[in-house]
Design a protein around this motif. Sequence first.
Motif, PDB file in Angstrom:
ATOM      1  N   GLN A   1     -14.292  -2.554   5.686  1.00 26.62           N
ATOM      2  CA  GLN A   1     -15.556  -2.843   5.017  1.00 26.62           C
ATOM      3  C   GLN A   1     -15.523  -2.543   3.523  1.00 26.62           C
ATOM      4  OE1 GLN A   1     -18.281  -0.437   7.302  1.00 26.62           O
ATOM      5  NE2 GLN A   1     -18.083  -1.704   9.149  1.00 26.62           N
ATOM      6  N   LEU A   2     -14.361  -2.152   3.007  1.00 28.64           N
ATOM      7  CA  LEU A   2     -14.267  -1.764   1.601  1.00 28.64           C
ATOM      8  C   LEU A   2     -13.935  -2.922   0.665  1.00 28.64           C
ATOM      9  CD1 LEU A   2     -12.497   1.735   1.696  1.00 28.64           C
ATOM     10  CD2 LEU A   2     -14.951   1.197   1.589  1.00 28.64           C
ATOM     11  N   GLY A   3     -13.628  -4.075   1.212  1.00 27.07           N
ATOM     12  CA  GLY A   3     -13.403  -5.237   0.364  1.00 27.07           C
ATOM     13  C   GLY A   3     -12.009  -5.387  -0.192  1.00 27.07           C
ATOM     14  N   PHE A   4     -11.010  -4.825   0.475  1.00 23.76           N
ATOM     15  CA  PHE A   4      -9.631  -5.064   0.034  1.00 23.76           C
ATOM     16  C   PHE A   4      -9.297  -6.543   0.225  1.00 23.76           C
ATOM     17  CE2 PHE A   4      -9.226  -0.482   0.813  1.00 23.76           C
ATOM     18  CZ  PHE A   4      -8.486  -0.090  -0.296  1.00 23.76           C
ATOM     19  N   ALA A   5      -8.619  -7.132  -0.754  1.00 27.78           N
ATOM     20  CA  ALA A   5      -8.191  -8.523  -0.621  1.00 27.78           C
ATOM     21  C   ALA A   5      -7.187  -8.655   0.518  1.00 27.78           C
ATOM     22  CB  ALA A   5      -7.577  -9.023  -1.927  1.00 27.78           C
ATOM     23  N   ARG A   6      -6.345  -7.627   0.677  1.00 29.09           N
ATOM     24  CA  ARG A   6      -5.388  -7.602   1.786  1.00 29.09           C
ATOM     25  C   ARG A   6      -5.317  -6.191   2.337  1.00 29.09           C
ATOM     26  NH1 ARG A   6      -0.534 -10.647   3.604  1.00 29.09           N
ATOM     27  NH2 ARG A   6       0.513  -9.232   5.041  1.00 29.09           N
TER      28      ARG A   6
ATOM     29  N   ALA B   1     -10.375   2.038  -8.581  1.00 35.80           N
ATOM     30  CA  ALA B   1      -9.318   1.908  -9.594  1.00 35.80           C
ATOM     31  C   ALA B   1      -8.824   0.472  -9.729  1.00 35.80           C
ATOM     32  CB  ALA B   1      -8.151   2.828  -9.246  1.00 35.80           C
ATOM     33  N   GLY B   2      -9.369  -0.426  -8.938  1.00 31.09           N
ATOM     34  CA  GLY B   2      -8.982  -1.835  -9.037  1.00 31.09           C
ATOM     35  C   GLY B   2      -7.835  -2.244  -8.148  1.00 31.09           C
ATOM     36  N   ILE B   3      -7.394  -1.364  -7.257  1.00 31.41           N
ATOM     37  CA  ILE B   3      -6.325  -1.711  -6.317  1.00 31.41           C
ATOM     38  C   ILE B   3      -6.943  -2.522  -5.188  1.00 31.41           C
ATOM     39  CG2 ILE B   3      -4.586  -0.807  -4.722  1.00 31.41           C
ATOM     40  CD1 ILE B   3      -4.471   1.717  -6.458  1.00 31.41           C
ATOM     41  N   ASP B   4      -6.425  -3.713  -4.959  1.00 22.67           N
ATOM     42  CA  ASP B   4      -7.054  -4.578  -3.954  1.00 22.67           C
ATOM     43  C   ASP B   4      -6.180  -4.833  -2.729  1.00 22.67           C
ATOM     44  OD1 ASP B   4      -5.171  -6.289  -4.972  1.00 22.67           O
ATOM     45  OD2 ASP B   4      -6.580  -7.880  -5.513  1.00 22.67           O
ATOM     46  N   ARG B   5      -5.075  -4.085  -2.605  1.00 21.12           N
ATOM     47  CA  ARG B   5      -4.224  -4.220  -1.418  1.00 21.12           C
ATOM     48  C   ARG B   5      -3.911  -2.832  -0.878  1.00 21.12           C
ATOM     49  NH1 ARG B   5       0.905  -7.198  -2.937  1.00 21.12           N
ATOM     50  NH2 ARG B   5       0.421  -6.596  -5.066  1.00 21.12           N
ATOM     51  N   MET B   6      -3.980  -2.698   0.439  1.00 20.82           N
ATOM     52  CA  MET B   6      -3.730  -1.397   1.057  1.00 20.82           C
ATOM     53  C   MET B   6      -2.925  -1.567   2.329  1.00 20.82           C
ATOM     54  SD  MET B   6      -6.456   1.513   2.362  1.00 20.82           S
ATOM     55  CE  MET B   6      -5.841   3.010   3.166  1.00 20.82           C
TER      56      MET B   6
ATOM     57  N   ALA C   1      -8.798  10.407  -9.791  1.00 18.35           N
ATOM     58  CA  ALA C   1      -8.262  10.257 -11.145  1.00 18.35           C
ATOM     59  C   ALA C   1      -6.758  10.002 -11.102  1.00 18.35           C
ATOM     60  CB  ALA C   1      -8.561  11.508 -11.975  1.00 18.35           C
ATOM     61  N   LEU C   2      -6.059  10.654 -10.178  1.00 20.38           N
ATOM     62  CA  LEU C   2      -4.609  10.463 -10.075  1.00 20.38           C
ATOM     63  C   LEU C   2      -4.275   9.062  -9.568  1.00 20.38           C
ATOM     64  CD1 LEU C   2      -3.510  13.897  -8.556  1.00 20.38           C
ATOM     65  CD2 LEU C   2      -3.623  13.212 -10.960  1.00 20.38           C
ATOM     66  N   ILE C   3      -5.074   8.583  -8.618  1.00 18.94           N
ATOM     67  CA  ILE C   3      -4.853   7.222  -8.107  1.00 18.94           C
ATOM     68  C   ILE C   3      -5.108   6.203  -9.202  1.00 18.94           C
ATOM     69  CG2 ILE C   3      -5.798   5.502  -6.508  1.00 18.94           C
ATOM     70  CD1 ILE C   3      -6.231   7.845  -4.521  1.00 18.94           C
ATOM     71  N   GLU C   4      -6.114   6.425 -10.013  1.00 19.54           N
ATOM     72  CA  GLU C   4      -6.373   5.519 -11.132  1.00 19.54           C
ATOM     73  C   GLU C   4      -5.224   5.550 -12.131  1.00 19.54           C
ATOM     74  OE1 GLU C   4      -9.917   4.505 -14.360  1.00 19.54           O
ATOM     75  OE2 GLU C   4      -9.905   6.438 -13.332  1.00 19.54           O
ATOM     76  N   ALA C   5      -4.693   6.750 -12.361  1.00 21.54           N
ATOM     77  CA  ALA C   5      -3.599   6.902 -13.324  1.00 21.54           C
ATOM     78  C   ALA C   5      -2.320   6.234 -12.838  1.00 21.54           C
ATOM     79  CB  ALA C   5      -3.335   8.383 -13.587  1.00 21.54           C
ATOM     80  N   ALA C   6      -2.207   5.994 -11.543  1.00 18.54           N
ATOM     81  CA  ALA C   6      -1.002   5.364 -10.995  1.00 18.54           C
ATOM     82  C   ALA C   6      -0.875   3.898 -11.413  1.00 18.54           C
ATOM     83  CB  ALA C   6      -1.003   5.466  -9.470  1.00 18.54           C
ATOM     84  N   HIS C   7      -1.992   3.260 -11.769  1.00 18.03           N
ATOM     85  CA  HIS C   7      -1.989   1.839 -12.170  1.00 18.03           C
ATOM     86  C   HIS C   7      -1.206   0.997 -11.159  1.00 18.03           C
ATOM     87  CE1 HIS C   7      -3.810   2.936 -15.965  1.00 18.03           C
ATOM     88  NE2 HIS C   7      -2.819   3.787 -16.211  1.00 18.03           N
ATOM     89  N   ALA C   8      -1.524   1.186  -9.887  1.00 19.99           N
ATOM     90  CA  ALA C   8      -0.747   0.555  -8.821  1.00 19.99           C
ATOM     91  C   ALA C   8      -1.305  -0.798  -8.402  1.00 19.99           C
ATOM     92  CB  ALA C   8      -0.684   1.487  -7.610  1.00 19.99           C
ATOM     93  N   ASP C   9      -0.440  -1.569  -7.755  1.00 21.82           N
ATOM     94  CA  ASP C   9      -0.833  -2.853  -7.159  1.00 21.82           C
ATOM     95  C   ASP C   9      -1.229  -2.678  -5.696  1.00 21.82           C
ATOM     96  OD1 ASP C   9       0.066  -4.453  -9.494  1.00 21.82           O
ATOM     97  OD2 ASP C   9       2.039  -3.730  -8.875  1.00 21.82           O
ATOM     98  N   VAL C  10      -0.592  -1.697  -5.039  1.00 17.91           N
ATOM     99  CA  VAL C  10      -0.778  -1.499  -3.601  1.00 17.91           C
ATOM    100  C   VAL C  10      -0.961  -0.007  -3.324  1.00 17.91           C
ATOM    101  CG1 VAL C  10       0.185  -1.892  -1.285  1.00 17.91           C
ATOM    102  CG2 VAL C  10       0.812  -3.422  -3.181  1.00 17.91           C
TER     103      VAL C  10
ATOM    104  N   LEU D   1       5.902  -5.424   3.520  1.00 17.06           N
ATOM    105  CA  LEU D   1       4.500  -5.854   3.439  1.00 17.06           C
ATOM    106  C   LEU D   1       3.951  -5.693   2.025  1.00 17.06           C
ATOM    107  CD1 LEU D   1       3.069  -4.384   6.770  1.00 17.06           C
ATOM    108  CD2 LEU D   1       3.419  -6.798   6.208  1.00 17.06           C
ATOM    109  N   GLY D   2       4.497  -4.746   1.285  1.00 20.32           N
ATOM    110  CA  GLY D   2       4.056  -4.561  -0.093  1.00 20.32           C
ATOM    111  C   GLY D   2       4.349  -5.753  -0.974  1.00 20.32           C
ATOM    112  N   GLU D   3       5.236  -6.635  -0.519  1.00 20.56           N
ATOM    113  CA  GLU D   3       5.590  -7.832  -1.269  1.00 20.56           C
ATOM    114  C   GLU D   3       4.633  -8.997  -1.005  1.00 20.56           C
ATOM    115  OE1 GLU D   3       9.501  -8.641   0.077  1.00 20.56           O
ATOM    116  OE2 GLU D   3      10.458  -7.112  -1.164  1.00 20.56           O
TER     117      GLU D   3
END
Length: 230
Positions: free
Chosen positions: A143-148, A109-114, A64-73, A205-207
């Motif tokens: 195997q989790l499907g991160f775009a990056r 949470a919809g974050i696609d970069r890690m 829930a906290l990660i979702e609340a972060a509304h993060a890109d990465v 790398l976050g950029e």
Amino acid sequence: MSDAIAAGRRICLVGASGLVGSAVIEESIGRSDVRIIGVARREVLLPKGARLDILVGPTTEWPALIEAAHADVLVCALGTTRKAAGSDEAFRSVDHDLVLETAEAARMAGIDRMILVSSVGADPQSGNLYSRTKGEVETALGQLGFARLDVLRPGLLRGKRAEDRPLEWAGQVVAPLADILVFHARLRRFRSIAAVRLAQVILALGERRTSGRFVHEHDSMSEILHQRHI
């Protein structure tokens, strides 16, 4: 294709109280192009000038906290040692299970970069518990499907930790000499790196937006740092 820079990117940082996480926070001070949102089990002592949110709660509440972060990465700098954890199972519960649960929560949470802080020598086939665990979690994350997905494999990390790690401290003392002696390309990946330098690699790398899975060892991270100053 060249990497595009994500203006005003939001980074969800787990492991904010550790050596690497603290360095990431320090390096973000004064930067308007990045916002750090930390997720932690307890309050984190912030350096002077740091402006960020720390979302605090038990690990059961982290999704829930990660979702609340509304993060890109998502930046994962979680990690412990077998000695600190107390058992093989307790060590794996952090360095494998919690890392994977955090990544799965980010995907939900919809974050696609890690960006993962792993370790040199990570190998799912290794006979060493530490290296095998790091390698297994790298494989699972792929195997989790991160775009990056950026996997960082630093050697010994130099910097002051909050907890006492005598063997690592001894390694830091001799690391400068050992680094001078390690020139061969195959061995350079074992060279040490200052936590602040690793934090600079993470923010760089976050950029980047180019899709794929990227593994960064010593030479790759050195090149990233070089590009920052061009």
